[in-house]
Motif scaffolding. Structure first.
Motif, short mmCIF file in Angstrom:
data_model
loop_
_atom_site.label_atom_id
_atom_site.label_comp_id
_atom_site.label_asym_id
_atom_site.label_seq_id
_atom_site.Cartn_x
_atom_site.Cartn_y
_atom_site.Cartn_z
N GLY A 42 0.82 -1.21 0.00
CA GLY A 42 0.00 0.00 0.00
C GLY A 42 0.85 1.26 0.00
N ALA A 43 0.41 2.24 -0.79
CA ALA A 43 1.18 3.47 -0.95
C ALA A 43 1.24 4.29 0.34
CB ALA A 43 0.57 4.32 -2.07
N LEU A 44 0.29 4.03 1.28
CA LEU A 44 0.27 4.81 2.52
C LEU A 44 0.40 3.88 3.73
CD1 LEU A 44 -2.71 7.16 1.57
CD2 LEU A 44 -0.29 7.64 1.31
N PHE A 45 1.12 2.81 3.56
CA PHE A 45 1.23 1.78 4.60
C PHE A 45 1.67 2.37 5.94
CE2 PHE A 45 3.10 -1.66 6.98
CZ PHE A 45 2.29 -2.75 6.70
N GLY A 46 0.75 2.31 6.92
CA GLY A 46 1.08 2.75 8.28
C GLY A 46 1.10 4.26 8.50
N ILE A 47 0.74 5.03 7.50
CA ILE A 47 0.82 6.49 7.65
C ILE A 47 -0.44 7.03 8.31
CG2 ILE A 47 0.98 8.68 6.40
CD1 ILE A 47 2.82 7.29 4.42
N PRO A 48 -0.28 7.77 9.42
CA PRO A 48 -1.46 8.30 10.12
C PRO A 48 -2.15 9.38 9.31
CG PRO A 48 0.50 8.30 11.52
CD PRO A 48 0.97 8.08 10.12
N ASN A 196 1.28 16.03 -1.01
CA ASN A 196 -0.04 16.41 -1.48
C ASN A 196 -0.38 15.67 -2.77
OD1 ASN A 196 -2.28 18.28 -2.47
ND2 ASN A 196 -1.81 19.10 -0.45
N ALA A 197 0.59 15.66 -3.70
CA ALA A 197 0.40 14.97 -4.99
C ALA A 197 0.15 13.48 -4.75
CB ALA A 197 1.63 15.17 -5.87
N LYS A 198 0.87 12.93 -3.80
CA LYS A 198 0.75 11.51 -3.50
C LYS A 198 -0.66 11.17 -2.98
CE LYS A 198 3.71 7.97 -1.65
NZ LYS A 198 4.98 7.61 -1.10
#
Ligand code: GLN
Length: 447
Positions: A42-48, A196-198
């Motif tokens: 996942g592109a946002l793995f574990g990101i709050p 932001n782009a992500k």
């Protein structure tokens, strides 16, 4: 670590309405276990992440900062939440806002005030004030806000962070509690342009449940983000500088112009003469749509229901009298008046005509230039309570952000300086429909 930070300082800042701590920590443990097995995905793995409280989250309180929805637990996730969840982030909590996203200072929340992390005497902006303050204070690396007339960009400017209002139709509105359906758009608030782009990469895309979301236009916003700006043509409308804009804001924009020139772009002055009508047109259209959208809060289907009603009509009246705050009532009354038979042509239709005129005017500038720049706001953040008695002044402050909503075009706010009392100033960058890539590229080089 993020919860520790929130527990240490959010009592002062007030950016969150609800903390999802128990579930978030459980999920974090689960993700840790996956990582230990080398199964990170996942592109946002574990990101709050933090989410504005008008974006519905399944089984998690979604209040729109209103007494009307004080106990409302949605039965489904918004499309943007589903898309994010596919990338394995962790939801930290839901964020404070102006009630039903109506306002520009987060002072109309039924529940609490939010303060600007740069200066706790100042408002964080609004309506996504909790979302911008949380990112600025380091309570979440990113938030989602919603922008109907500037509610992502203006708080981003006031809190010194990056906020994007995507092209209308880029992001599905399914599960965003509707304020003004022809203007609303969800957008990311982050500490820098690349993040932001992500996030926009993840939340963009057509959905079957929002017929205004566009199919076949998905893009990679990181692609070409660091391209050279040589030859880029930028327009600076003369209506966006000078009179009505704070001197320090004008100065910061002039410095931004020099930065772009030093990066190889050319900046020329243009004119958008219909700018002087945008505030009137916006408040007529947005209030009209709000009066229709908020008709669903009747004490039967959602949220608050008055206890001691004597008839059905009495139930409607009492529920709405108790459930909505003053600013929401003001918009509903204005919208109902504008849409009434005797006034429809004089106000609503004229506002729609202005909308078309503005769009062709902005399009004609963008047929010769790549981007339009200007300040995001007329001044840096003001003090809490300073404008609560002058609603008209607050409405007029939205003059610089409204054009992107009326025309549907994408626009981003990026920090471009500090005032003498150390409050952030935002630069706004606007492009043609579906040209967010150009905005991210310019903003990334500027940053
Ligand atoms: N300040 C504007 C208003 O009160 C914008 C709100 C928004 O974008 N949600 O209508």
């Amino acid at each position: 670590a993020y919860y520790e930070r929130i527990e240490a300082s959010d009592e002062t800042i007030g950016s969150f309405l609800f903390l999802n701590k128990e579930d978030a920590l459980k999920q974090a443990e689960h993700l840790d276990a996956l990582q230990a097995e080398d199964k990170m995905d996942g592109a946002l793995f574990g990101i709050p992440m933090g989410i504005k409280d008008n974006i519905v989250t399944k089984d998690i309180l979604t209040t729109c900062a209103s007494r009307m929805l004080e106990d409302f637990n949605p039965v489904y996730d918004a499309t943007v939440i589903e898309k994010l969840n596919n990338e394995s982030p962790v939801l930290i909590g839901k964020q404070n806002m102006d009630e039903f996203a109506m306002g520009g200072s987060t002072e109309t929340s039924y529940f609490k005030l939010t303060r600007n992390p740069w200066d706790t005497d100042a408002v964080p902006g609004g309506s996504s004030g909790g979302s911008a303050a949380a990112v600025a204070a380091g309570f979440a690396p990113f938030s989602l806000g919603s922008d109907t007339g500037g509610s992502v960009r203006q708080p981003a400017a006031f809190c010194g962070v990056v906020g994007m209002k995507p092209t209308y139709g880029r992001v599905s509105r399914y599960g965003l509690v509707a304020f003004a359906s022809s203007l609303d758009q969800i957008g990311p608030i982050t500490r820098n342009v690349r993040d932001n782009a992500k996030i926009l990469n993840v939340i963009q895309g057509q959905s079957d449940y929002d017929s205004t979301s566009m199919p076949g236009i998905d893009a990679d916003f990181l692609d070409g983000i660091d391209k050279d700006l040589t030859g880029l043509k930028i327009a600076l409308p003369k209506e966006y500088t000078g009179e009505g804009i704070d001197d320090e804001v004008n100065e910061a924009v002039q410095n931004a112009v020099k930065t772009f020139e030093s990066l190889g772009a050319t900046v020329e002055t243009v004119s958008l003469p219909h700018t002087k009508y945008v505030v009137s047109a916006y408040y007529l259209i947005a209030s009209s749509e709000a009066s229709a959208n908020l008709a669903r809060f009747d004490g039967i289907r959602y949220g608050h229901s008055a206890k001691d009603a004597e008839s059905l009509e009495d139930l409607y009246k009492k529920t709405r009298a108790e459930g909505f705050g003053d600013e929401v009532k003001r918009r509903i009354m204005l919208g109902t008046f504008v849409l009434s038979a005797g006034h429809y042509d004089a106000y609503y239709i004229r506002a729609q005509k202005l909308r078309s005129l503005l769009e062709s005017e902005v399009k004609s500038v963008l047929s010769e230039y790549d981007l339009i720049i200007g300040p995001t706001t007329t001044s840096p953040a003001y003090n809490i309570g300073e404008k609560t008695d002058d609603k008209l002044k607050m409405y007029k402050d939205d003059i610089l952000t409204i054009p992107a909503n009326l025309t549907g075009m994408p626009a981003l706010s990026i920090p471009c300086g500090l005032s003498s009392n150390k409050r952030p100033i935002g630069l706004q960058i606007l492009a043609s429909h579906f040209e967010e890539n150009k905005i991210y590229n310019a903003a990334y080089k500027f940053e």
